[in-house]
Motif scaffolding. Structure first.
Motif, PDB file in Angstrom:
ATOM      1  N   PRO A 225       0.928  -1.212  -0.026  1.00 12.78           N
ATOM      2  CA  PRO A 225      -0.065  -0.036  -0.003  1.00 12.78           C
ATOM      3  C   PRO A 225       0.928   1.333   0.009  1.00 12.78           C
ATOM      4  CG  PRO A 225      -0.941  -1.524   1.931  1.00 12.78           C
ATOM      5  CD  PRO A 225       0.555  -2.054   1.163  1.00 12.78           C
ATOM      6  N   ALA A 226       0.145   2.435  -0.355  1.00 13.33           N
ATOM      7  CA  ALA A 226       0.885   3.766  -0.526  1.00 13.33           C
ATOM      8  C   ALA A 226       1.728   3.838   0.961  1.00 13.33           C
ATOM      9  CB  ALA A 226       0.079   4.717  -0.801  1.00 13.33           C
ATOM     10  N   TYR A 227       2.731   4.383   1.065  1.00 18.06           N
ATOM     11  CA  TYR A 227       3.336   4.774   2.424  1.00 18.06           C
ATOM     12  C   TYR A 227       3.679   3.517   3.406  1.00 18.06           C
ATOM     13  CZ  TYR A 227       1.029   8.882   0.958  1.00 18.06           C
ATOM     14  OH  TYR A 227       0.518  10.111   0.101  1.00 18.06           O
ATOM     15  N   SER A 228       3.609   2.208   2.712  1.00 17.08           N
ATOM     16  CA  SER A 228       3.834   1.063   3.538  1.00 17.08           C
ATOM     17  C   SER A 228       5.041   1.107   4.280  1.00 17.08           C
ATOM     18  CB  SER A 228       3.563  -0.334   2.737  1.00 17.08           C
ATOM     19  OG  SER A 228       3.695  -1.354   3.661  1.00 17.08           O
ATOM     20  N   THR A 229       5.228   0.714   5.416  1.00 19.18           N
ATOM     21  CA  THR A 229       6.725   0.515   6.096  1.00 19.18           C
ATOM     22  C   THR A 229       6.887  -0.774   5.978  1.00 19.18           C
ATOM     23  OG1 THR A 229       5.703   0.126   8.381  1.00 19.18           O
ATOM     24  CG2 THR A 229       6.399   2.284   7.556  1.00 19.18           C
ATOM     25  N   SER A 230       6.025  -1.601   5.343  1.00 21.05           N
ATOM     26  CA  SER A 230       6.354  -3.287   5.462  1.00 21.05           C
ATOM     27  C   SER A 230       6.362  -3.654   3.838  1.00 21.05           C
ATOM     28  CB  SER A 230       5.289  -3.957   6.110  1.00 21.05           C
ATOM     29  OG  SER A 230       3.996  -3.855   5.592  1.00 21.05           O
ATOM     30  N   TYR A 231       7.224  -4.796   3.686  1.00 20.51           N
ATOM     31  CA  TYR A 231       7.136  -5.373   2.480  1.00 20.51           C
ATOM     32  C   TYR A 231       6.079  -6.577   2.834  1.00 20.51           C
ATOM     33  CZ  TYR A 231      11.929  -3.208   1.407  1.00 20.51           C
ATOM     34  OH  TYR A 231      12.811  -2.325   1.438  1.00 20.51           O
ATOM     35  N   ASN A 232       5.302  -6.576   1.756  1.00 22.09           N
ATOM     36  CA  ASN A 232       3.928  -7.615   2.032  1.00 22.09           C
ATOM     37  C   ASN A 232       3.956  -8.885   1.097  1.00 22.09           C
ATOM     38  OD1 ASN A 232       2.423  -5.740   4.303  1.00 22.09           O
ATOM     39  ND2 ASN A 232       3.170  -4.458   2.392  1.00 22.09           N
ATOM     40  N   TYR A 233       3.588  -9.844   1.702  1.00 19.40           N
ATOM     41  CA  TYR A 233       3.774 -11.160   1.001  1.00 19.40           C
ATOM     42  C   TYR A 233       2.266 -12.009   1.211  1.00 19.40           C
ATOM     43  CZ  TYR A 233       8.635  -9.956   1.046  1.00 19.40           C
ATOM     44  OH  TYR A 233       9.744  -9.195   0.580  1.00 19.40           O
ATOM     45  N   GLN A 234       2.169 -13.149   0.492  1.00 15.22           N
ATOM     46  CA  GLN A 234       1.054 -13.802   0.507  1.00 15.22           C
ATOM     47  C   GLN A 234       1.480 -15.122   0.361  1.00 15.22           C
ATOM     48  OE1 GLN A 234      -2.377 -12.671   1.188  1.00 15.22           O
ATOM     49  NE2 GLN A 234      -2.870 -14.817   1.618  1.00 15.22           N
ATOM     50  N   ILE A 235       0.800 -16.327   1.130  1.00 15.26           N
ATOM     51  CA  ILE A 235       1.297 -17.738   0.627  1.00 15.26           C
ATOM     52  C   ILE A 235      -0.037 -18.047   0.308  1.00 15.26           C
ATOM     53  CG2 ILE A 235       1.602 -19.803   1.870  1.00 15.26           C
ATOM     54  CD1 ILE A 235       3.255 -18.475   4.001  1.00 15.26           C
ATOM     55  N   PRO A 236      -0.130 -18.750  -0.878  1.00 10.04           N
ATOM     56  CA  PRO A 236      -1.202 -19.321  -1.402  1.00 10.04           C
ATOM     57  C   PRO A 236      -2.116 -20.272  -0.735  1.00 10.04           C
ATOM     58  CG  PRO A 236       0.712 -19.172  -2.953  1.00 10.04           C
ATOM     59  CD  PRO A 236       1.141 -18.844  -1.716  1.00 10.04           C
ATOM     60  N   GLY A 237      -3.311 -19.888  -0.681  1.00 10.33           N
ATOM     61  CA  GLY A 237      -4.148 -20.513   0.191  1.00 10.33           C
ATOM     62  C   GLY A 237      -4.257 -20.209   1.612  1.00 10.33           C
ATOM     63  N   HIS A 238      -3.559 -19.156   2.097  1.00 13.58           N
ATOM     64  CA  HIS A 238      -3.784 -18.738   3.487  1.00 13.58           C
ATOM     65  C   HIS A 238      -4.700 -17.516   3.521  1.00 13.58           C
ATOM     66  CE1 HIS A 238       0.168 -20.433   5.646  1.00 13.58           C
ATOM     67  NE2 HIS A 238      -0.297 -20.989   4.605  1.00 13.58           N
ATOM     68  N   LYS A 239      -5.535 -17.541   4.494  1.00  5.24           N
ATOM     69  CA  LYS A 239      -6.316 -16.393   4.661  1.00  5.24           C
ATOM     70  C   LYS A 239      -5.761 -14.938   5.060  1.00  5.24           C
ATOM     71  CE  LYS A 239     -10.420 -19.151   6.355  1.00  5.24           C
ATOM     72  NZ  LYS A 239     -11.244 -19.284   7.579  1.00  5.24           N
ATOM     73  N   GLY A 240      -4.503 -15.069   5.731  1.00  5.03           N
ATOM     74  CA  GLY A 240      -3.798 -13.831   6.272  1.00  5.03           C
ATOM     75  C   GLY A 240      -2.649 -13.517   5.216  1.00  5.03           C
ATOM     76  N   SER A 241      -1.798 -12.569   5.668  1.00  2.00           N
ATOM     77  CA  SER A 241      -0.627 -12.217   4.961  1.00  2.00           C
ATOM     78  C   SER A 241       0.398 -12.004   5.708  1.00  2.00           C
ATOM     79  CB  SER A 241      -1.085 -10.948   4.072  1.00  2.00           C
ATOM     80  OG  SER A 241      -1.513  -9.633   5.287  1.00  2.00           O
ATOM     81  N   ILE A 242       1.355 -11.766   5.193  1.00  2.00           N
ATOM     82  CA  ILE A 242       2.804 -11.530   5.844  1.00  2.00           C
ATOM     83  C   ILE A 242       3.370 -10.091   5.600  1.00  2.00           C
ATOM     84  CG2 ILE A 242       5.144 -12.522   6.366  1.00  2.00           C
ATOM     85  CD1 ILE A 242       3.594 -15.108   5.454  1.00  2.00           C
ATOM     86  N   GLY A 243       3.918  -9.528   6.511  1.00  2.00           N
ATOM     87  CA  GLY A 243       4.822  -8.411   6.266  1.00  2.00           C
ATOM     88  C   GLY A 243       5.948  -8.201   6.800  1.00  2.00           C
ATOM     89  N   ILE A 244       6.984  -7.614   6.482  1.00  2.00           N
ATOM     90  CA  ILE A 244       8.218  -7.658   7.007  1.00  2.00           C
ATOM     91  C   ILE A 244       8.777  -5.968   7.004  1.00  2.00           C
ATOM     92  CG2 ILE A 244      10.944  -8.265   6.963  1.00  2.00           C
ATOM     93  CD1 ILE A 244       9.961 -10.861   5.475  1.00  2.00           C
ATOM     94  N   ILE A 245       8.928  -5.565   8.264  1.00  2.00           N
ATOM     95  CA  ILE A 245       9.319  -4.136   8.487  1.00  2.00           C
ATOM     96  C   ILE A 245      10.682  -3.918   8.619  1.00  2.00           C
ATOM     97  CG2 ILE A 245       8.775  -2.158   9.772  1.00  2.00           C
ATOM     98  CD1 ILE A 245       5.912  -3.285  10.347  1.00  2.00           C
ATOM     99  N   ALA A 246      11.649  -3.059   7.669  1.00  2.00           N
ATOM    100  CA  ALA A 246      12.788  -3.030   7.898  1.00  2.00           C
ATOM    101  C   ALA A 246      13.011  -1.775   8.747  1.00  2.00           C
ATOM    102  CB  ALA A 246      13.451  -2.897   6.545  1.00  2.00           C
TER     103      ALA A 246
END
Length: 329
Positions: A225-246
């Protein structure tokens, strides 16, 4: 619209309502706690509402309530109610450790709060106690259940610490399989209240991603998303998501849209600076809203380019000795 001297929009404010916390996370503060601010040093709720109102009029449209732990402060719902009624505020969110939060979830929902960040560094009760020095794991998990039951957008924030909780990375990722949560892994930062020596970053955002990819090779990058502090990822089949904040690597400074106000009213243009002016003092000195706005605009016109510059200027003067609890994350 607020624009800084680097052409960056400022529309997001993190407001820390207290420096006190009911946990004693080793990476944040000493076991005995900090030298807590007195009541007179804290901004009153009325001062916070007043400051928030004219900052919203200037262009802030998102406010995140932080601490310390926000729910440690008495009558926090009074402040949340007032903020929820500000004309022009599009989003009101909260970051909490979840220990005291569950009883307030329904009230928060009624105010229109839709998103909560929950700090949770491990899913193991014993490691939770070792990290936080408190036996509160069950209450935090109860808060997570309540938030999901009330359909909140939940982001779980986990600080990745070498030798402490790296074995929790994959179990936390596994939460996203059946839960509609965003699990966000945060690089450790040096704001530790001087309780332990910060030895530098052993787990940066690249290493964290590599650890996840080893177990989930199909993980894929999704649009940030705009202004995001995280790099965002998705695992196929998963309901949620993952972010990594540098957070230590500070790769997102070029799009920084946020300011911070500490519990005593200090404005921070950057997490790594040591404060640029005190809004509480300006209000208590009797300055008009227009005079305070002029001071703020002047501060916004002198923002540093990034966190590295802010840290360099700070270290030259005072070093970094704060706890994250005093600056609101």
């Amino acid at each position: 619209m607020l624009i800084d001297n680097h052409g960056r929009i400022i529309n997001y404010m993190r407001l820390a309502v207290t420096d006190r916390c009911n946990l004693r996370c080793f990476y944040c503060m000493p076991e005995e706690g900090l030298n807590w601010l007195s009541r007179a040093e804290l901004m009153t709720y009325e001062e916070m509402l007043h400051a928030s109102e004219f900052l919203v009029n200037m262009g802030i449209d998102k406010i995140r309530i932080t601490g310390g732990e926000p729910f440690v402060r008495k009558d926090i719902m009074h402040l949340l109610t007032g903020l929820s009624q500000l004309v022009g505020l599009k989003e009101l969110t909260i970051t909490t450790n979840g220990v005291l939060t569950a009883p307030y979830v329904a009230q928060m929902k009624a105010l229109g709060i839709k998103s909560v960040n929950l700090s949770l560094d491990t899913l193991d009760p014993n490691r939770f106690f070792a990290i936080t020095r408190r036996d509160e794991f069950a209450d935090v998990m109860n808060t997570l259940d309540e938030l999901l039951k009330h359909d909140f957008e939940v982001k779980i924030n986990a600080v990745v610490m070498d030798g402490r909780n790296t074995q929790d990375i994959i179990p936390l990722v596994e939460l996203t399989k059946d839960m509609p949560v965003s699990v966000r892994f945060i690089e450790e930062m040096p704001f530790n209240g001087d309780d332990h020596t910060y030895r530098g970053l052993n787990w940066d955002h690249v290493r964290i991603l590599n650890e996840i990819q080893a177990s989930y090779p199909t993980i894929k990058k999704v649009r940030d998303p705009a202004y995001s502090t995280s790099y965002n990822y998705q695992i196929p089949g998963h309901k949620g998501s993952i972010g990594i904040i540098a957070a230590y690597s500070r790769t997102f400074c070029g799009t920084c849209n946020r300011i911070r106000i500490t519990p005593q009213g200090t404005l921070k243009n950057c997490l790594y600076d040591d404060g640029v002016l005190n809004i509480r003092d300006l209000m208590r000195a009797g300055l008009s809203d227009d005079e305070i706005k002029a001071s703020l605009l002047n501060a916004f016109s002198h923002r540093v380019a990034d966190g590295w510059e802010a840290e360099r200027l700070r270290v030259e003067k005072t070093g970094i000795h704060e706890s994250m609890a005093t600056i609101g994350g």
